[in-house]
Design a protein around this motif. Structure first.
Motif, PDB file in Angstrom:
ATOM      1  N   GLY A  84      35.226  40.080  29.895  1.00  0.00           N
ATOM      2  CA  GLY A  84      34.183  39.060  29.952  1.00  0.00           C
ATOM      3  C   GLY A  84      33.782  38.661  31.360  1.00  0.00           C
ATOM      4  N   LEU A  85      34.432  39.237  32.375  1.00  0.00           N
ATOM      5  CA  LEU A  85      34.110  38.927  33.768  1.00  0.00           C
ATOM      6  C   LEU A  85      32.630  39.189  34.043  1.00  0.00           C
ATOM      7  N   VAL A  86      32.006  38.273  34.771  1.00  0.00           N
ATOM      8  CA  VAL A  86      30.607  38.427  35.178  1.00  0.00           C
ATOM      9  C   VAL A  86      30.575  38.570  36.690  1.00  0.00           C
ATOM     10  N   VAL A  87      29.937  39.640  37.147  1.00  0.00           N
ATOM     11  CA  VAL A  87      29.835  39.961  38.563  1.00  0.00           C
ATOM     12  C   VAL A  87      28.363  39.897  38.950  1.00  0.00           C
ATOM     13  N   ASP A 135      32.247  34.004  39.617  1.00  0.00           N
ATOM     14  CA  ASP A 135      32.371  32.594  39.263  1.00  0.00           C
ATOM     15  C   ASP A 135      33.789  32.133  39.584  1.00  0.00           C
ATOM     16  N   PRO A 136      33.937  31.029  40.313  1.00  0.00           N
ATOM     17  CA  PRO A 136      35.276  30.542  40.671  1.00  0.00           C
ATOM     18  C   PRO A 136      36.196  30.317  39.469  1.00  0.00           C
ATOM     19  N   ALA A 137      35.639  30.100  38.282  1.00  0.00           N
ATOM     20  CA  ALA A 137      36.466  29.922  37.082  1.00  0.00           C
ATOM     21  C   ALA A 137      37.299  31.171  36.791  1.00  0.00           C
ATOM     22  N   TRP A 138      36.879  32.329  37.301  1.00  0.00           N
ATOM     23  CA  TRP A 138      37.584  33.580  37.067  1.00  0.00           C
ATOM     24  C   TRP A 138      38.688  33.849  38.091  1.00  0.00           C
ATOM     25  N   PHE A 139      38.739  33.087  39.156  1.00  0.00           N
ATOM     26  CA  PHE A 139      39.665  33.403  40.235  1.00  0.00           C
ATOM     27  C   PHE A 139      41.120  33.438  39.786  1.00  0.00           C
ATOM     28  N   GLY A 140      41.485  32.700  38.762  1.00  0.00           N
ATOM     29  CA  GLY A 140      42.853  32.735  38.258  1.00  0.00           C
ATOM     30  C   GLY A 140      43.225  34.059  37.629  1.00  0.00           C
ATOM     31  N   ALA A 141      42.246  34.811  37.143  1.00  0.00           N
ATOM     32  CA  ALA A 141      42.495  36.117  36.524  1.00  0.00           C
ATOM     33  C   ALA A 141      42.412  37.249  37.536  1.00  0.00           C
ATOM     34  N   LEU A 142      42.041  36.930  38.771  1.00  0.00           N
ATOM     35  CA  LEU A 142      41.864  37.952  39.799  1.00  0.00           C
ATOM     36  C   LEU A 142      43.049  37.956  40.754  1.00  0.00           C
ATOM     37  N   PRO A 143      43.308  39.116  41.363  1.00  0.00           N
ATOM     38  CA  PRO A 143      44.357  39.130  42.383  1.00  0.00           C
ATOM     39  C   PRO A 143      43.917  38.271  43.569  1.00  0.00           C
ATOM     40  N   PRO A 144      44.856  37.641  44.238  1.00  0.00           N
ATOM     41  CA  PRO A 144      44.471  36.815  45.388  1.00  0.00           C
ATOM     42  C   PRO A 144      43.903  37.679  46.511  1.00  0.00           C
ATOM     43  N   MET A 145      43.046  37.092  47.323  1.00  0.00           N
ATOM     44  CA  MET A 145      42.448  37.792  48.442  1.00  0.00           C
ATOM     45  C   MET A 145      43.490  37.923  49.555  1.00  0.00           C
ATOM     46  N   ASP A 146      43.641  39.143  50.078  1.00  0.00           N
ATOM     47  CA  ASP A 146      44.560  39.323  51.199  1.00  0.00           C
ATOM     48  C   ASP A 146      43.792  39.226  52.517  1.00  0.00           C
ATOM     49  N   ASP A 147      44.519  39.296  53.622  1.00  0.00           N
ATOM     50  CA  ASP A 147      43.906  39.125  54.942  1.00  0.00           C
ATOM     51  C   ASP A 147      42.861  40.192  55.240  1.00  0.00           C
ATOM     52  N   MET A 148      43.113  41.444  54.838  1.00  0.00           N
ATOM     53  CA  MET A 148      42.169  42.528  55.111  1.00  0.00           C
ATOM     54  C   MET A 148      40.845  42.288  54.380  1.00  0.00           C
ATOM     55  N   GLU A 149      40.922  41.919  53.105  1.00  0.00           N
ATOM     56  CA  GLU A 149      39.697  41.646  52.358  1.00  0.00           C
ATOM     57  C   GLU A 149      38.944  40.476  52.982  1.00  0.00           C
ATOM     58  N   GLU A 150      39.667  39.435  53.335  1.00  0.00           N
ATOM     59  CA  GLU A 150      39.028  38.266  53.938  1.00  0.00           C
ATOM     60  C   GLU A 150      38.315  38.634  55.239  1.00  0.00           C
ATOM     61  N   TYR A 205      26.745  40.433  53.701  1.00  0.00           N
ATOM     62  CA  TYR A 205      25.448  39.775  53.746  1.00  0.00           C
ATOM     63  C   TYR A 205      25.457  38.601  52.773  1.00  0.00           C
ATOM     64  N   GLU A 206      25.051  37.440  53.250  1.00  0.00           N
ATOM     65  CA  GLU A 206      24.972  36.229  52.431  1.00  0.00           C
ATOM     66  C   GLU A 206      26.269  35.930  51.677  1.00  0.00           C
ATOM     67  N   GLN A 207      27.374  35.944  52.411  1.00  0.00           N
ATOM     68  CA  GLN A 207      28.663  35.592  51.826  1.00  0.00           C
ATOM     69  C   GLN A 207      28.627  34.144  51.356  1.00  0.00           C
ATOM     70  N   GLU A 208      29.233  33.888  50.218  1.00  0.00           N
ATOM     71  CA  GLU A 208      29.353  32.535  49.681  1.00  0.00           C
ATOM     72  C   GLU A 208      30.836  32.200  49.532  1.00  0.00           C
ATOM     73  N   PRO A 209      31.371  31.379  50.437  1.00  0.00           N
ATOM     74  CA  PRO A 209      32.786  31.009  50.319  1.00  0.00           C
ATOM     75  C   PRO A 209      33.085  30.437  48.932  1.00  0.00           C
ATOM     76  N   GLY A 210      34.201  30.884  48.385  1.00  0.00           N
ATOM     77  CA  GLY A 210      34.588  30.425  47.051  1.00  0.00           C
ATOM     78  C   GLY A 210      33.999  31.249  45.925  1.00  0.00           C
ATOM     79  N   ARG A 211      33.081  32.176  46.232  1.00  0.00           N
ATOM     80  CA  ARG A 211      32.480  33.040  45.207  1.00  0.00           C
ATOM     81  C   ARG A 211      32.504  34.513  45.600  1.00  0.00           C
ATOM     82  N   SER A 212      32.491  34.803  46.894  1.00  0.00           N
ATOM     83  CA  SER A 212      32.384  36.182  47.359  1.00  0.00           C
ATOM     84  C   SER A 212      33.730  36.903  47.295  1.00  0.00           C
ATOM     85  N   ARG A 213      33.679  38.131  46.800  1.00  0.00           N
ATOM     86  CA  ARG A 213      34.837  39.025  46.798  1.00  0.00           C
ATOM     87  C   ARG A 213      34.345  40.441  47.037  1.00  0.00           C
TER      88      ARG A 213
END
Length: 107
Positions: free
Chosen positions: A97-100, A54-69, A76-84
């Motif tokens: 409380g994170l939901v994956v 959930d994008p609401a959790w992105f503030g608690a997560l480390p930022p995505m680096d270039d390799m992950e991106e 499969y079925e990547q959703e920009p703004g939600r996929s990690r």
């Protein structure tokens, strides 16, 4: 220990205590949660630990680096703004409380 909820694509939820310092992927694998294959073992060399956050959790997560991106582009079925990639999400107390949500299938 933070509690993380893993939800399979069929709706089955698993609430797991995951140790700080481990990754969201390791928490799933150590508890036999179906839906995270993690073929590379967490080296960010595949996209088989892809999940939706959930994008609401992105503030608690480390930022995505270039390799992950880059690796995420193979998911499969990547959703920009939600996929990690869960191998890149090191668990902290702030993730309690994170939901994956797991995809229908991995790449």
């Amino acid at each position: 220990m933070p509690k993380i909820t893993y939800i399979e694509c069929n709706g089955t939820a698993h609430v797991i205590d995951v140790a700080c310092g481990s990754t969201v992927m390791e928490g799933a694998r150590q508890n036999d949660i179906p839906g995270i294959d993690a073929n590379c073992g967490g080296a960010c060399a595949c996209s088989t630990c892809h999940a939706y956050i959930d994008p609401a959790w992105f503030g608690a997560l480390p930022p995505m680096d270039d390799m992950e991106e880059e690796m995420l582009s193979f998911a499969y079925e990547q959703e920009p703004g939600r996929s990690r990639l869960t191998c890149q999400l090191r668990v902290t107390d702030e993730m309690d409380g994170l939901v994956v949500n797991l995809p229908l299938r991995q790449a």
